[in-house]
Design a protein around this motif. Structure first.
Motif, PDB file in Angstrom:
ATOM      1  N   ASN A  69      31.432  43.848  38.119  1.00 14.70           N
ATOM      2  CA  ASN A  69      31.694  44.132  36.762  1.00 14.70           C
ATOM      3  C   ASN A  69      32.169  45.652  36.851  1.00 14.70           C
ATOM      4  O   ASN A  69      31.384  46.508  37.241  1.00 14.70           O
ATOM      5  CB  ASN A  69      30.686  43.958  36.057  1.00 14.70           C
ATOM      6  CG  ASN A  69      31.083  44.219  34.588  1.00 14.70           C
ATOM      7  OD1 ASN A  69      31.407  45.201  34.126  1.00 14.70           O
ATOM      8  ND2 ASN A  69      30.829  43.087  33.589  1.00 14.70           N
ATOM      9  N   VAL A  70      33.426  45.653  36.402  1.00 18.59           N
ATOM     10  CA  VAL A  70      34.091  47.201  36.636  1.00 18.59           C
ATOM     11  C   VAL A  70      33.273  48.185  35.700  1.00 18.59           C
ATOM     12  O   VAL A  70      33.210  49.285  36.107  1.00 18.59           O
ATOM     13  CB  VAL A  70      35.448  47.212  36.072  1.00 18.59           C
ATOM     14  CG1 VAL A  70      35.641  46.713  34.830  1.00 18.59           C
ATOM     15  CG2 VAL A  70      36.314  48.266  36.480  1.00 18.59           C
ATOM     16  N   GLU A  71      32.784  47.880  34.629  1.00 18.19           N
ATOM     17  CA  GLU A  71      32.106  48.916  33.902  1.00 18.19           C
ATOM     18  C   GLU A  71      30.793  49.291  34.410  1.00 18.19           C
ATOM     19  O   GLU A  71      30.372  50.454  34.339  1.00 18.19           O
ATOM     20  CB  GLU A  71      31.569  47.807  32.623  1.00 18.19           C
ATOM     21  CG  GLU A  71      32.654  47.487  31.559  1.00 18.19           C
ATOM     22  CD  GLU A  71      33.365  48.642  31.092  1.00 18.19           C
ATOM     23  OE1 GLU A  71      32.936  49.765  30.966  1.00 18.19           O
ATOM     24  OE2 GLU A  71      34.531  48.368  30.448  1.00 18.19           O
ATOM     25  N   ILE A  72      30.251  48.560  35.251  1.00 14.28           N
ATOM     26  CA  ILE A  72      29.077  48.985  35.920  1.00 14.28           C
ATOM     27  C   ILE A  72      29.518  49.772  37.276  1.00 14.28           C
ATOM     28  O   ILE A  72      28.994  51.027  37.570  1.00 14.28           O
ATOM     29  CB  ILE A  72      28.289  47.587  36.789  1.00 14.28           C
ATOM     30  CG1 ILE A  72      27.475  46.947  35.549  1.00 14.28           C
ATOM     31  CG2 ILE A  72      27.203  48.161  37.704  1.00 14.28           C
ATOM     32  CD1 ILE A  72      27.020  45.545  36.165  1.00 14.28           C
ATOM     33  N   GLU A 104      36.425  53.718  44.046  1.00 13.64           N
ATOM     34  CA  GLU A 104      37.353  52.893  44.788  1.00 13.64           C
ATOM     35  C   GLU A 104      37.240  51.573  44.277  1.00 13.64           C
ATOM     36  O   GLU A 104      38.009  50.673  44.215  1.00 13.64           O
ATOM     37  CB  GLU A 104      37.344  53.063  46.130  1.00 13.64           C
ATOM     38  CG  GLU A 104      37.770  54.325  46.565  1.00 13.64           C
ATOM     39  CD  GLU A 104      37.940  54.696  48.228  1.00 13.64           C
ATOM     40  OE1 GLU A 104      38.910  54.956  48.774  1.00 13.64           O
ATOM     41  OE2 GLU A 104      36.775  54.009  48.911  1.00 13.64           O
ATOM     42  N   ARG A 105      35.681  50.951  44.449  1.00 14.57           N
ATOM     43  CA  ARG A 105      35.725  49.454  44.115  1.00 14.57           C
ATOM     44  C   ARG A 105      35.889  49.167  42.655  1.00 14.57           C
ATOM     45  O   ARG A 105      36.542  48.072  42.340  1.00 14.57           O
ATOM     46  CB  ARG A 105      34.195  49.298  44.521  1.00 14.57           C
ATOM     47  CG  ARG A 105      33.629  47.804  44.047  1.00 14.57           C
ATOM     48  CD  ARG A 105      34.381  46.865  45.000  1.00 14.57           C
ATOM     49  NE  ARG A 105      34.212  45.468  44.730  1.00 14.57           N
ATOM     50  CZ  ARG A 105      34.967  44.372  44.785  1.00 14.57           C
ATOM     51  NH1 ARG A 105      36.373  44.367  45.044  1.00 14.57           N
ATOM     52  NH2 ARG A 105      34.632  43.072  44.578  1.00 14.57           N
ATOM     53  N   ASP A 164      39.554  46.577  38.799  1.00 12.57           N
ATOM     54  CA  ASP A 164      40.540  46.388  37.527  1.00 12.57           C
ATOM     55  C   ASP A 164      41.454  47.670  37.608  1.00 12.57           C
ATOM     56  O   ASP A 164      40.886  48.731  37.342  1.00 12.57           O
ATOM     57  CB  ASP A 164      39.695  46.464  36.270  1.00 12.57           C
ATOM     58  CG  ASP A 164      40.574  46.513  35.093  1.00 12.57           C
ATOM     59  OD1 ASP A 164      41.842  46.606  35.123  1.00 12.57           O
ATOM     60  OD2 ASP A 164      40.105  46.458  33.872  1.00 12.57           O
ATOM     61  N   PRO A 165      42.634  47.689  38.243  1.00  7.83           N
ATOM     62  CA  PRO A 165      43.417  48.757  38.415  1.00  7.83           C
ATOM     63  C   PRO A 165      43.836  49.573  37.151  1.00  7.83           C
ATOM     64  O   PRO A 165      44.600  50.718  37.491  1.00  7.83           O
ATOM     65  CB  PRO A 165      44.570  48.183  39.282  1.00  7.83           C
ATOM     66  CG  PRO A 165      44.011  46.915  39.959  1.00  7.83           C
ATOM     67  CD  PRO A 165      43.165  46.375  38.896  1.00  7.83           C
ATOM     68  N   ALA A 217      37.772  53.582  35.231  1.00  9.45           N
ATOM     69  CA  ALA A 217      37.459  53.663  36.488  1.00  9.45           C
ATOM     70  C   ALA A 217      38.423  54.590  37.028  1.00  9.45           C
ATOM     71  O   ALA A 217      37.965  55.389  38.092  1.00  9.45           O
ATOM     72  CB  ALA A 217      38.067  52.300  36.964  1.00  9.45           C
ATOM     73  N   HIS A 218      39.520  54.829  36.412  1.00  8.13           N
ATOM     74  CA  HIS A 218      40.519  56.150  36.767  1.00  8.13           C
ATOM     75  C   HIS A 218      39.824  57.523  36.748  1.00  8.13           C
ATOM     76  O   HIS A 218      40.040  58.356  37.452  1.00  8.13           O
ATOM     77  CB  HIS A 218      41.749  56.160  36.110  1.00  8.13           C
ATOM     78  CG  HIS A 218      42.611  55.075  36.325  1.00  8.13           C
ATOM     79  ND1 HIS A 218      43.311  55.305  37.502  1.00  8.13           N
ATOM     80  CD2 HIS A 218      42.993  53.700  36.244  1.00  8.13           C
ATOM     81  CE1 HIS A 218      44.210  54.096  37.897  1.00  8.13           C
ATOM     82  NE2 HIS A 218      43.949  53.114  36.993  1.00  8.13           N
TER      83      HIS A 218
END
Length: 259
Positions: A66-69, A102-103, A108-109, A114-115
Motif C-alpha cells: 500500500n503506497v500510503e504506508i 523508491e518502493r 504509484d508513480p 510518494a514524490h
C-alpha cells in the motif's frame, strides 16, 4: 409461474442486499484505515518516530504493497535518522528511507506523497554521499518536489521542500556552481527569490514555525534584514505544533538577537 417469479425476485433482493452490505463494509474498512493513518501522522508530528514506524509495519502486514504506508515509512525513517548521534545508524535509516520512497513510487508513480517523500529522502541521502552522487540526488529533490506539486498544487510540504532546495543551491558560491557545472553537468536554476515564493506559498497553505524560520534565514542571506526580523518574530508568536518547534523557536530567537 408465480412461485418462480417470486423466487427470482427474492434472489435479486438477496444479491442486492449482499452487495450493499459488502459496499458498506468496504467503506467502513477504508474509513478505519484512514483513521489509523491519521494516528500514525499524529505520532510522527509528536516525534514518536519509533512508534510510528512500528504502527506502519503492523498496517503493512494487513495492507501489503500500500503506497500510503510506504511513503509515510520513508519520511518517518528519514526523520528518525536526523536524530541519530551515531553516523552508522543515521546512514542506515537514510538508506532505508530512500528505498521505501523508491518502493512507494513503484507502487504509484502518480502519488504526490510518494514524490514528496522521495524529495526529502534524496536530500538527506545526499548528505552522506560523495560529490557526484550529491549532485544527482540534488536534481532528484527538485524533480520530485516539482512533480508532487504538479499532481497536488496544495501540498504545503512540497513547497517547503522545494524552497529549501532553492535556498541551498542559491547559497553555493560562484566557483562551486561553476565546478558543479563543469564536472557534473550542473544543477537546475535556483534563486533566493524562488525560495521566498515557495516558502510564502507553503505558509498560505499551512503556516508552520519551520517555514517562518527558514524564510527568515533566506531573507537574511538576501540582506533583507527587516524582512528577516519580521519572519523570526512571527516564528516566536506561533504556538508549537510539532515535536521540535520549541527548538526552532530558540533558533529564531538567537538569529533575531544577532540581527
Amino acid at each position: 409461474m408465480k412461485n418462480y417469479i417470486w423466487r427470482a425476485a427474492r434472489g435479486i433482493f438477496v444479491v442486492t442486499l449482499a452487495l450493499v452490505l459488502l459496499g458498506e463494509t468496504a467503506v467502513a474498512e477504508d474509513e478505519d484505515f484512514d483513521e489509523q493513518l491519521a494516528e500514525v501522522d499524529e505520532l510522527r508530528d509528536a516525534g514518536e518516530f519509533l512508534r510510528a514506524i512500528s504502527r506502519l509495519n503492523e498496517l503493512g502486514r494487513e495492507h501489503p504493497d500500500n503506497v500510503e504506508i510506504y511513503w509515510r515509512r520513508a519520511w518517518t525513517k528519514v526523520d528518525l535518522g536526523t536524530e541519530q548521534t551515531h553516523d552508522s545508524e543515521r546512514d542506515r535509516l537514510f538508506e532505508e528511507g530512500f528505498e521505501e520512497a523508491e518502493r512507494a513510487l513503484e507502487l504509484d508513480p502518480e502519488h504526490p506523497g510518494a514524490h514528496v517523500a522521495m524529495a526529502i529522502a534524496a536530500g538527506q541521502k545526499g548528505l552522506i554521499s560523495g560529490t557526484r552522487r550529491q549532485v544527482e540526488l540534488s536534481r532528484k529533490v527538485k524533480e520530485h518536489a516539482d512533480r508532487a506539486l504538479e499532481l497536488d498544487p496544495e501540498r504545503a510540504e512540497a513547497y517547503h521542500t522545494r524552497a529549501r532546495w532553492h535556498h541551498e543551491v542559491a547559497s553555493l558560491g560562484f566557483f562551486a556552481r561553476t565546478a558543479v557545472r563543469a564536472v557534473y553537468g550542473g544543477l537546475p536554476d535556483a534563486s533566493y527569490e524562488a525560495a521566498v515564493e515557495d516558502f510564502e506559498r507553503s505558509i498560505e497553505l499551512d503556516e508552520r514555525i519551520i517555514d517562518r524560520l527558514e524564510l527568515g534565514r533566506t531573507y537574511e542571506e538576501m540582506g533583507e534584514t527587516e524582512q528577516a526580523r519580521a519572519q523570526f518574530e512571527r516564528a516566536l508568536e506561533l504556538s508549537p505544533a510539532f515535536h521540535n518547534d520549541e527548538e526552532r523557536q530558540e533558533e529564531a530567537r538567537e538569529l533575531l538577537d544577532d540581527l
